[in-house]
Scaffold this active site. Structure first.
Site, PDB file in Angstrom:
ATOM      1  N   ASN A   1      -1.282  -9.415   4.537  1.00 21.91           N
ATOM      2  CA  ASN A   1      -1.184  -7.973   4.761  1.00 21.91           C
ATOM      3  C   ASN A   1      -0.855  -7.260   3.446  1.00 21.91           C
ATOM      4  O   ASN A   1      -0.637  -7.912   2.414  1.00 21.91           O
ATOM      5  CB  ASN A   1      -0.098  -7.704   5.820  1.00 21.91           C
ATOM      6  CG  ASN A   1      -0.313  -6.376   6.531  1.00 21.91           C
ATOM      7  OD1 ASN A   1      -1.189  -5.594   6.159  1.00 21.91           O
ATOM      8  ND2 ASN A   1       0.483  -6.112   7.555  1.00 21.91           N
TER       9      ASN A   1
ATOM     10  N   GLN B   1       0.810  -1.212   0.000  1.00 20.50           N
ATOM     11  CA  GLN B   1       0.000   0.000   0.000  1.00 20.50           C
ATOM     12  C   GLN B   1       0.849   1.270   0.000  1.00 20.50           C
ATOM     13  O   GLN B   1       0.336   2.358  -0.269  1.00 20.50           O
ATOM     14  CB  GLN B   1      -0.963  -0.003   1.198  1.00 20.50           C
ATOM     15  CG  GLN B   1      -0.299   0.144   2.552  1.00 20.50           C
ATOM     16  CD  GLN B   1      -1.280  -0.052   3.705  1.00 20.50           C
ATOM     17  OE1 GLN B   1      -1.672  -1.170   4.025  1.00 20.50           O
ATOM     18  NE2 GLN B   1      -1.690   1.039   4.329  1.00 20.50           N
TER      19      GLN B   1
ATOM     20  N   CYS C   1      -5.231   0.376   3.494  1.00 14.94           N
ATOM     21  CA  CYS C   1      -5.338  -1.047   3.852  1.00 14.94           C
ATOM     22  C   CYS C   1      -6.728  -1.599   3.568  1.00 14.94           C
ATOM     23  O   CYS C   1      -6.882  -2.722   3.106  1.00 14.94           O
ATOM     24  CB  CYS C   1      -5.017  -1.222   5.330  1.00 14.94           C
ATOM     25  SG  CYS C   1      -6.061  -0.228   6.417  1.00 14.94           S
TER      26      CYS C   1
ATOM     27  N   ASP D   1      -6.598  -4.584  15.473  1.00 11.11           N
ATOM     28  CA  ASP D   1      -5.788  -3.623  16.206  1.00 11.11           C
ATOM     29  C   ASP D   1      -4.319  -3.908  15.925  1.00 11.11           C
ATOM     30  O   ASP D   1      -3.778  -4.909  16.379  1.00 11.11           O
ATOM     31  CB  ASP D   1      -6.096  -3.785  17.708  1.00 11.11           C
ATOM     32  CG  ASP D   1      -5.418  -2.724  18.560  1.00 11.11           C
ATOM     33  OD1 ASP D   1      -4.379  -2.183  18.134  1.00 11.11           O
ATOM     34  OD2 ASP D   1      -5.925  -2.444  19.658  1.00 11.11           O
TER      35      ASP D   1
ATOM     36  N   GLU E   1      -7.241  -1.568  -6.285  1.00 15.08           N
ATOM     37  CA  GLU E   1      -7.437  -0.786  -5.065  1.00 15.08           C
ATOM     38  C   GLU E   1      -7.646   0.679  -5.425  1.00 15.08           C
ATOM     39  O   GLU E   1      -8.411   1.393  -4.782  1.00 15.08           O
ATOM     40  CB  GLU E   1      -6.201  -0.873  -4.147  1.00 15.08           C
ATOM     41  CG  GLU E   1      -5.943  -2.268  -3.599  1.00 15.08           C
ATOM     42  CD  GLU E   1      -5.293  -3.197  -4.607  1.00 15.08           C
ATOM     43  OE1 GLU E   1      -4.580  -2.690  -5.497  1.00 15.08           O
ATOM     44  OE2 GLU E   1      -5.511  -4.425  -4.519  1.00 15.08           O
TER      45      GLU E   1
ATOM     46  N   HIS F   1      -6.746  -1.242  11.425  1.00 13.65           N
ATOM     47  CA  HIS F   1      -6.084  -1.780  10.242  1.00 13.65           C
ATOM     48  C   HIS F   1      -6.959  -2.879   9.644  1.00 13.65           C
ATOM     49  O   HIS F   1      -7.688  -3.557  10.362  1.00 13.65           O
ATOM     50  CB  HIS F   1      -4.717  -2.335  10.644  1.00 13.65           C
ATOM     51  CG  HIS F   1      -3.886  -2.798   9.491  1.00 13.65           C
ATOM     52  ND1 HIS F   1      -3.715  -2.057   8.342  1.00 13.65           N
ATOM     53  CD2 HIS F   1      -3.161  -3.933   9.305  1.00 13.65           C
ATOM     54  CE1 HIS F   1      -2.926  -2.726   7.506  1.00 13.65           C
ATOM     55  NE2 HIS F   1      -2.584  -3.863   8.059  1.00 13.65           N
TER      56      HIS F   1
END
Ligand SMILES: *[C@@H]1O[C@H](CO)[C@@H](O)[C@H](O)[C@H]1NC(C)=O
Ligand SMILES: *[C@@H]1O[C@H](CO)[C@@H](O)[C@H](O)[C@H]1NC(C)=O
Length: 346
Positions: free
Chosen positions: A314, A146, A152, A265, A177, A290
């Site tokens: 992630n 990102q 995110c 978190d 995205e 997140h």
């Protein structure tokens, strides 16, 4: 919640101020000269360029982070932790800066959820496999990055949509995205300032589709909406929410449907520098900041002890964690992983 621009400005000046104070303080603090070479290598690996006078401050932050990482790993090597930390691209950021820059999840807003949002019912009778990993079934695209943008939520959403699309068509297509960042204001997403995966699905639903990564590539900053309806790459028609805090329901959703978007978190330093192993949060997951993607889980026992974990994708490049992934302890709602889970359906 949206962070008003004035707040962002205020924050930036507060940051600049802390920087000044800190810079002054560290000017006299001697840096460890034996780390010079490692520092230079690290800067060149991560292509770091600093403003005049900023280098000493960044070096001091980096050294402090390095010490923290080494201390943690010494403890891990004598069995005090189940996971390891490692230096990565976030090494020159204080934990505060890290949280301001990267974690763009904006939680609940009252009001409109649309009519195509439903709540998953946990099934008392459904049996789920002990092990699910959608990566091995072709549902998951390579780990993305990102960059310096709180997007995110968009990566979490494309991940779930990519899985859904694969399930329906057998084709793995990387989705855009940037399309979500530029075009979902109406759903109250705020580009690099944050958003939520559920509202991103809401956009795809209302819009009638999303473009591919290839046709609408990532820029890492918000621009004009350039959605091209002639190039729909994937769709969804409804959104399913997982009951809050219910890891059993989350497990059923992952087993039955595929990759699921989650909010969690991620504020801790340990999260910032997570490298490998099974992660435990240093605190309860009360603040969701997140978004990530659950792509599987393992349920196993070793020596009478639970070794269950979630497999999370992630969007911080392959430099973070286990080639971009995290194994997160399962069974005690670590980091609040089941507090904001949802997925699109078609
Ligand atoms: C809502 O869901 C129904 C049934 O699944 C579907 O026919 C309809 O197209 C959906 N609405 C939108 C706006 O996609
Ligand atoms: C995401 O946004 C939707 C719609 O505003 C909201 O219902 C949902 O609770 C949000 N998710 C989380 C985890 O806050």
């Amino acid at each position: 919640m949206r962070i008003p621009r004035a707040m962002t400005l205020l924050r930036t000046s507060v940051m600049a101020l802390t920087w000044l104070v800190f810079a002054r303080k560290t000017l006299s603090a001697p840096l460890d000269p034996t780390l010079e070479r490692i520092w230079r290598d690290w800067k060149s690996t991560h292509v770091k360029k600093y403003l005049e006078g900023e280098d000493a401050f960044r070096r001091a932050v980096w050294e402090e982070n390095l010490q923290m990482i080494e201390q943690h790993n010494r403890e891990a090597s004598v069995g005090k932790h189940t996971y390891w930390l490692g230096m990565n691209q976030f090494g020159d950021l204080t934990n505060e800066e890290f949280n301001q820059r990267l974690n763009g999840f904006r939680p609940h807003l009252a009001g409109q959820d649309g009519s195509n949002v439903t709540w998953l019912q946990e099934s008392a009778t459904m049996t789920v496999p002990k092990q699910v990993d959608w990566r091995t079934k072709g549902y998951v695209t390579p780990v993305k990055d990102q960059g310096n943008c709180g997007s995110c939520w968009a990566f979490s959403a494309t991940g779930a949509l990519e899985g859904l699309h694969f399930k329906r068509t057998g084709k793995l297509v990387s989705l855009s995205e940037q399309n979500l960042i530029d075009c979902s204001d109406k759903q109250r997403n705020y580009g690099c300032e944050g958003g939520n995966a559920s509202r991103a699905f809401g956009y795809v639903l209302a819009n009638g589709g999303i473009n591919s990564e290839r046709s609408y590539p990532y820029k890492g900053k918000k621009g004009e909406c350039r959605y091209n309806p002639a190039q729909v790459a994937a769709k969804c028609t409804s959104i399913e929410n997982v009951p809050k805090g219910n890891e059993r329901a989350l497990e059923q959703a992952v087993a039955k449907f595929g990759p699921v978007s989650v909010a969690l978190d991620s504020r801790s330093k340990q999260f910032q520098f997570y490298k490998s192993g099974i992660f435990y949060s240093p605190w309860g997951g009360d603040v969701l900041n997140h978004a990530m993607l659950v792509v599987g889980y393992i349920t196993s026992r070793k020596g009478g002890k639970s070794k269950d974990y979630w497999i999370l994708k992630n969007s911080w490049s392959q430099n973070w964690g286990e080639k971009g992934y995290m194994r997160l302890a399962k069974g005690s709602n670590q980091c609040g992983v089941a507090n904001g889970a949802c997925y699109p359906t078609l």
